[in-house]
Write a protein that holds these residues in place. Structure first.
Motif, PDB file in Angstrom:
ATOM      1  N   SER A   1       2.623   1.701  -3.323  1.00  0.00           N
ATOM      2  CA  SER A   1       1.671   2.133  -4.355  1.00  0.00           C
ATOM      3  C   SER A   1       1.343   3.605  -4.192  1.00  0.00           C
ATOM      4  O   SER A   1       1.153   4.318  -5.169  1.00  0.00           O
ATOM      5  CB  SER A   1       0.380   1.322  -4.259  1.00  0.00           C
ATOM      6  OG  SER A   1       0.656  -0.015  -4.542  1.00  0.00           O
TER       7      SER A   1
ATOM      8  N   GLU B   1      10.406  -1.034 -10.661  1.00  0.00           N
ATOM      9  CA  GLU B   1       9.082  -1.648 -10.643  1.00  0.00           C
ATOM     10  C   GLU B   1       8.567  -1.632  -9.207  1.00  0.00           C
ATOM     11  O   GLU B   1       9.326  -1.841  -8.268  1.00  0.00           O
ATOM     12  CB  GLU B   1       9.199  -3.103 -11.108  1.00  0.00           C
ATOM     13  CG  GLU B   1       9.481  -3.257 -12.579  1.00  0.00           C
ATOM     14  CD  GLU B   1       8.200  -3.184 -13.397  1.00  0.00           C
ATOM     15  OE1 GLU B   1       7.130  -3.524 -12.849  1.00  0.00           O
ATOM     16  OE2 GLU B   1       8.275  -2.793 -14.562  1.00  0.00           O
ATOM     17  N   LYS B   2       7.256  -1.424  -9.071  1.00  0.00           N
ATOM     18  CA  LYS B   2       6.690  -1.422  -7.723  1.00  0.00           C
ATOM     19  C   LYS B   2       6.878  -2.776  -7.043  1.00  0.00           C
ATOM     20  O   LYS B   2       7.150  -2.847  -5.855  1.00  0.00           O
ATOM     21  CB  LYS B   2       5.208  -1.082  -7.779  1.00  0.00           C
ATOM     22  CG  LYS B   2       4.975   0.399  -7.969  1.00  0.00           C
ATOM     23  CD  LYS B   2       3.491   0.706  -8.028  1.00  0.00           C
ATOM     24  CE  LYS B   2       3.283   2.133  -8.507  1.00  0.00           C
ATOM     25  NZ  LYS B   2       1.896   2.403  -8.829  1.00  0.00           N
ATOM     26  N   SER B   3       6.713  -3.829  -7.829  1.00  0.00           N
ATOM     27  CA  SER B   3       6.819  -5.162  -7.229  1.00  0.00           C
ATOM     28  C   SER B   3       8.228  -5.391  -6.682  1.00  0.00           C
ATOM     29  O   SER B   3       8.413  -5.994  -5.633  1.00  0.00           O
ATOM     30  CB  SER B   3       6.480  -6.230  -8.258  1.00  0.00           C
ATOM     31  OG  SER B   3       7.290  -6.083  -9.394  1.00  0.00           O
TER      32      SER B   3
ATOM     33  N   PRO C   1       9.178 -10.681 -10.453  1.00  0.00           N
ATOM     34  CA  PRO C   1       9.472 -11.853 -11.283  1.00  0.00           C
ATOM     35  C   PRO C   1      10.773 -12.567 -10.941  1.00  0.00           C
ATOM     36  O   PRO C   1      11.675 -12.652 -11.758  1.00  0.00           O
ATOM     37  CB  PRO C   1       9.523 -11.274 -12.694  1.00  0.00           C
ATOM     38  CG  PRO C   1       9.861  -9.852 -12.507  1.00  0.00           C
ATOM     39  CD  PRO C   1       9.297  -9.431 -11.184  1.00  0.00           C
TER      40      PRO C   1
ATOM     41  N   LEU D   1       4.053 -13.004  -3.250  1.00  0.00           N
ATOM     42  CA  LEU D   1       2.877 -12.149  -3.096  1.00  0.00           C
ATOM     43  C   LEU D   1       2.994 -10.841  -3.846  1.00  0.00           C
ATOM     44  O   LEU D   1       2.010 -10.312  -4.334  1.00  0.00           O
ATOM     45  CB  LEU D   1       2.628 -11.864  -1.618  1.00  0.00           C
ATOM     46  CG  LEU D   1       2.060 -13.066  -0.868  1.00  0.00           C
ATOM     47  CD1 LEU D   1       1.736 -12.681   0.546  1.00  0.00           C
ATOM     48  CD2 LEU D   1       0.796 -13.571  -1.545  1.00  0.00           C
ATOM     49  N   ALA D   2       4.214 -10.300  -3.942  1.00  0.00           N
ATOM     50  CA  ALA D   2       4.358  -9.014  -4.611  1.00  0.00           C
ATOM     51  C   ALA D   2       4.466  -9.182  -6.116  1.00  0.00           C
ATOM     52  O   ALA D   2       4.483  -8.212  -6.849  1.00  0.00           O
ATOM     53  CB  ALA D   2       5.588  -8.282  -4.086  1.00  0.00           C
ATOM     54  N   GLN D   3       4.548 -10.437  -6.593  1.00  0.00           N
ATOM     55  CA  GLN D   3       4.640 -10.698  -8.031  1.00  0.00           C
ATOM     56  C   GLN D   3       5.904 -10.126  -8.646  1.00  0.00           C
ATOM     57  O   GLN D   3       5.898  -9.695  -9.788  1.00  0.00           O
ATOM     58  CB  GLN D   3       3.403 -10.130  -8.759  1.00  0.00           C
ATOM     59  CG  GLN D   3       2.109 -10.707  -8.263  1.00  0.00           C
ATOM     60  CD  GLN D   3       1.900 -12.102  -8.762  1.00  0.00           C
ATOM     61  OE1 GLN D   3       1.748 -12.339  -9.939  1.00  0.00           O
ATOM     62  NE2 GLN D   3       1.912 -13.056  -7.868  1.00  0.00           N
TER      63      GLN D   3
ATOM     64  N   MET E   1       0.836  -1.206   0.000  1.00  0.00           N
ATOM     65  CA  MET E   1       0.000   0.000   0.000  1.00  0.00           C
ATOM     66  C   MET E   1       0.871   1.257   0.000  1.00  0.00           C
ATOM     67  O   MET E   1       0.633   2.195  -0.746  1.00  0.00           O
ATOM     68  CB  MET E   1      -0.909   0.010   1.233  1.00  0.00           C
ATOM     69  CG  MET E   1      -2.027  -0.993   1.145  1.00  0.00           C
ATOM     70  SD  MET E   1      -3.092  -0.582  -0.241  1.00  0.00           S
ATOM     71  CE  MET E   1      -3.391  -2.172  -0.945  1.00  0.00           C
TER      72      MET E   1
ATOM     73  N   SER F   1       4.099   6.936 -14.782  1.00  0.00           N
ATOM     74  CA  SER F   1       3.829   5.815 -15.681  1.00  0.00           C
ATOM     75  C   SER F   1       5.082   4.964 -15.854  1.00  0.00           C
ATOM     76  O   SER F   1       5.019   3.784 -16.118  1.00  0.00           O
ATOM     77  CB  SER F   1       3.371   6.343 -17.029  1.00  0.00           C
ATOM     78  OG  SER F   1       4.338   7.246 -17.522  1.00  0.00           O
TER      79      SER F   1
END
Lengths: 359, 467
Positions: free
Chosen positions: A211, A222-224, A307, A303-305, A208, A217
């Protein structure tokens, strides 16, 4: 005459032997710290030391572990087919090895696809330019799936980012709490409360926050990736913090008194006295932190995806194909091996900076 | 006031987009028209590992995205919630979504965000599976045909006594579905309610959806359905393929009904993006929809001739990853119920036929009626609200623009698209309980349902009140 030269050459030989033995001992201790201790007896054998003694040593260092691994493989190979799951039987060593080679083949195939994509692109662009030299052409990076090797690299990047962030926070804080009983009393309860928290509990909160704060953009990271790295930080900084505090607070009082007599400034005191004497403790903490971080990372990535390997395990579980379990086991061994290597690297660093023998 | 200004801005957007389309059209007249000048050419799209993500995989593998000048990365997501959150946060440009997700998000059930869709991905594709044990108990109540096989569709009436028996033994009858606003949830509820079993209500304070329930429904991620059934945590589930056929293959459960028997040719997944993204990237959106139309067309052309190849593609670990033979079961037009009871269900997966890709307002309204029916929409809403909500989420105009471009380029047939539709299908009589559905009259439709909220009814203190 002869006896004299004999004794001289004997002496020289004895000296040479002693020098060699000394050199060998040093090499052996280095090898032991990086986890290659079993090479030392081989070197000694090559150097012509007592074969029987070295043979016993070699068996202890190399034979026993190898036998244990072979026994484990045999037991696993026998037991695996007995367990039937809804995804088929548990895979044995052979199937896991097969999937490992498959994953590598996939990696190579993907790289070939990538090359083909770039070739197509440059051909297309060349055609456009041939028709109209002023036309705008676009070159795009390849958008294929990350291969297993890519995922390992991603995981390593993530864990080191999280670990370094953690170290940057934990070491100064640890020094402060080691030097000042007040600070120590203040942050001790917080450490005790946050230390046992599972990564799975931090993740939703971190997700959260990331994010909300990272926008745009095309962000830098990367957020993950950030979510996973920060989760690793939150779970792995505690051992470093605690060990640093302990190391700093157990400095020899005489040293500190010397510092006071010389009227050293606070910063110099930390740099010249505190850090060098607490270094072994700090590195012990860092080593523990990296271990925790690597363990936590897999859950965070799931969980955070992000990669990496965690996502690989989760996606394979979701695939539910007849190869999925074997691929997950490949990942288990990969994770274990990398964890072991990371630990060894940290141990080597630790023994390089500390004067005491490696713990 | 606000509403009118929204409408004007929408019309404006329309005009602009149409103008852009016209410009694009005049620019490229050849059969190999130049790709649209897209605002964003590198996209990351999310999906869940289910066979109905096929249009995305095909658009990548067959180079349809590349033809549109797009470089697309497909990324499997852990579950529907993560997928939706990542679309909202902008980590994903768009995703394969449950038809209820854009609607649920837009009206604020769960995470609130304005999501739109211009492309419905497929029809049908789900099933309801029960554990072997429950099936054995209910089999006695299922009428048999001349061949000794159960007569289809199997109604939930046969399950009612079994649930009563479990209740008498003090065992809660647990079932799994994939998401609170999923098609699977509404289909399972529809089927249970049509057999007189109450699947439970939602209320603003209790979002478990188990108020007053005979069968307790809870969320389980699709890939874990078989394992959860096997563990005995749930006695049945409603899920997309390959997870029903997986239960047959593993011998742990029996699919009793497919969703096309519950509601013939029901819309299932959509391609969703945020409204904000759609406004910022209109040409990119068009390009994506174009590629997806070509993919669905490829999937259904020549009477499903390409399905075998599609199965091979989907079986790759980066897409669905399940074993090819399991995926092939449903994709190639057959469906195995009980072990050995294989029947032809040619329309189990429809990707292009029957205007499958057109985002009909009436489909959106049906999902909204089910949200109201089970209390996810707590208060009564007028018919006009259903229409407005459907229009704010479903964007057939964008779909038709994309279709038009394809027709101009000679990549699609003019006859395949409902150019004249007002967005509402005619009255639908394809439901298992025979209740007709008219999308223009949602409140009438709700009033006809034996179980469910109607009129001004509300859930208060675990009770249905008012009305």
């Amino acid at each position: 005459m002869t006896s004299l030269t004999d004794t001289a050459s004997d002496l020289a030989r004895a000296q040479r032997k002693a020098r060699r033995a000394h050199a060998l001992n040093r090499v052996a201790s280095v090898l032991t710290t990086v986890g290659l201790g079993w090479l030392a007896p081989l070197l000694r054998l090559a150097a012509g030391e007592n074969p029987r003694q070295q043979g016993i040593e070699l068996w202890r260092q190399m034979g026993i572990p190898l036998t244990a691994i072979l026994l484990f493989l045999a037991a696993w190979g026998w037991a695996a087919p007995q367990v039937q799951t809804s995804l088929g039987a548990i895979p044995g060593p052979a199937q896991v090895w097969e999937q490992a080679t498959n994953l590598y083949a996939d990696h190579k195939a993907e790289r070939a696809k990538e090359a083909a994509f770039y070739e197509r692109q440059s051909k297309r662009n060349a055609e456009i330019l041939a028709k109209d030299p002023k036309a705008e052409v676009k070159t795009r990076p390849y958008a294929g799936k990350p291969t297993y090797i890519d995922q390992i690299v991603t995981s390593l990047k993530t864990v080191f980012t999280g670990f370094l962030l953690g170290a940057l926070v934990a070491v100064p804080l640890g020094v402060a709490s080691g030097l000042s009983p007040t600070v120590n009393a203040a942050i001790n309860p917080l450490i005790q409360i946050f230390k046992p928290v599972s990564p799975l509990a931090w993740l939703p909160l971190v997700t959260m926050v990331v994010s909300a704060t990272v926008s745009g953009s095309d962000p830098l990271f990367e957020k993950s990736f950030l979510t996973s790295a920060i989760t690793v930080t939150l779970c792995s900084l505690w051992p470093t913090l605690i060990n640093t505090a302990v190391g700093v607070s157990s400095i020899d009082r005489d040293l500190m008194n010397v510092g006071k007599v010389l009227q050293l400034s606070g910063f110099t005191m930390v740099r010249r006295l505190v850090l060098p004497s607490a270094l072994p403790y700090i590195f012990t903490g860092l080593r523990l932190s990296l271990g925790v971080g690597w363990m936590v990372l897999i859950a965070a990535e799931m969980l955070a995806q992000n990669p990496g390997l965690g996502k690989f395990v989760w996606d394979e579980f979701q695939n539910g194909s007849s190869n999925s379990l074997a691929k997950i086991m490949v990942a288990v061994f990969t994770i274990g091996l990398i964890g072991f290597l990371l630990d060894r690297v940290m141990l080597a660093l630790q023994s390089a900076v500390s004067h005491s023998p490696a713990r | 006031m606000a509403h009118t200004s929204r409408t004007t801005s929408r019309t404006l957007r329309h005009l602009l987009a149409s103008a852009a389309a016209v410009v694009a059209l005049t620019a490229g007249v050849s059969a190999h028209a130049a790709a649209l000048d897209v605002e964003k050419d590198q996209l990351k799209l999310g999906f869940i590992k289910l066979t109905d993500m096929a249009p995305l995989a095909i658009a990548v593998e067959k180079g349809f995205f590349e033809d549109e000048g797009l470089s697309v990365t497909l990324e499997p997501q852990a579950n529907w919630k993560v997928l939706l959150d990542r679309v909202i946060s902008g980590e994903l440009d768009g995703a394969h979504m449950l038809a209820g997700q854009p609607l649920g998000a837009t009206i604020g059930f769960g995470t609130k965000a304005h999501i739109v869709t211009a492309f419905s991905m497929d029809l049908n594709g789900n099933g309801i599976t029960l554990s072997n044990d429950v099936w054995q108990k209910m089999k006695a109540n299922v009428p048999k045909g001349a061949d000794g096989k159960p007569v289809h569709p199997i109604k939930a009436d046969a399950l009612k006594p079994v649930i009563a028996q479990y209740k008498a033994e003090g065992k809660p009858f647990n079932m799994g579905m994939v998401f609170p606003v999923s098609t699977h949830n509404y289909e399972l509820r529809y089927w249970l309610a049509s057999g007189g079993i109450n699947p439970g209500f939602y209320s603003p304070t209790d979002v478990s959806g188990q108020i007053g329930a005979d069968a307790l429904l809870s969320v389980t991620p699709p890939p874990q359905m078989p394992a959860t059934l096997e563990a005995g945590t749930i006695y049945g589930y409603s899920v997309g393929e390959p997870w029903n056929q997986q239960a047959v293959v593993k011998g742990i459960g029996v699919p009793v009904i497919t969703d096309t028997e519950i509601w013939k040719n029901n819309p299932e997944k959509v391609f969703g993006v945020t409204d904000d993204w759609a406004r910022k990237n209109p040409k990119t959106h068009l390009a994506v929809v174009k590629a997806l139309i070509r993919a669905t067309q490829w999937l259904d052309e020549n009477n499903n001739a390409n399905r075998a190849e599609a199965v091979k593609i989907l079986a790759k670990p980066e897409y669905v990853g399940a074993d090819a033979k399991v995926i092939a079961n449903s994709m190639t037009g057959t469906f195995e119920y009980e072990k050995g009871d294989k029947r032809d269900v040619p329309d189990f997966n429809v990707f292009f036929r029957y205007n499958a890709n057109y985002p009909f307002y009436s489909d959106a309204v049906w999902y909204l009626t089910q949200m109201r029916r089970w209390g996810q929409i707590a208060e009564a809403k007028p018919d006009s609200w259903y229409d407005q909500t459907a229009r704010s989420v479903y964007k057939p105009e964008i779909f038709l623009q994309a279709a038009k471009l394809l027709v101009e380029e000679g990549k699609a047939k003019d006859a395949d698209f409902p150019w004249k539709s007002d967005g509402y299908k005619p009255v639908d009589n394809g439901f298992i309980d025979g209740i007709p559905y008219d999308g223009h009259k949602p409140n009438d439709y709700l009033a006809k349902q034996p179980i469910g909220l109607k009129g001004d009814q509300k859930i208060e203190g675990g009770q249905v009140v008012g009305g």
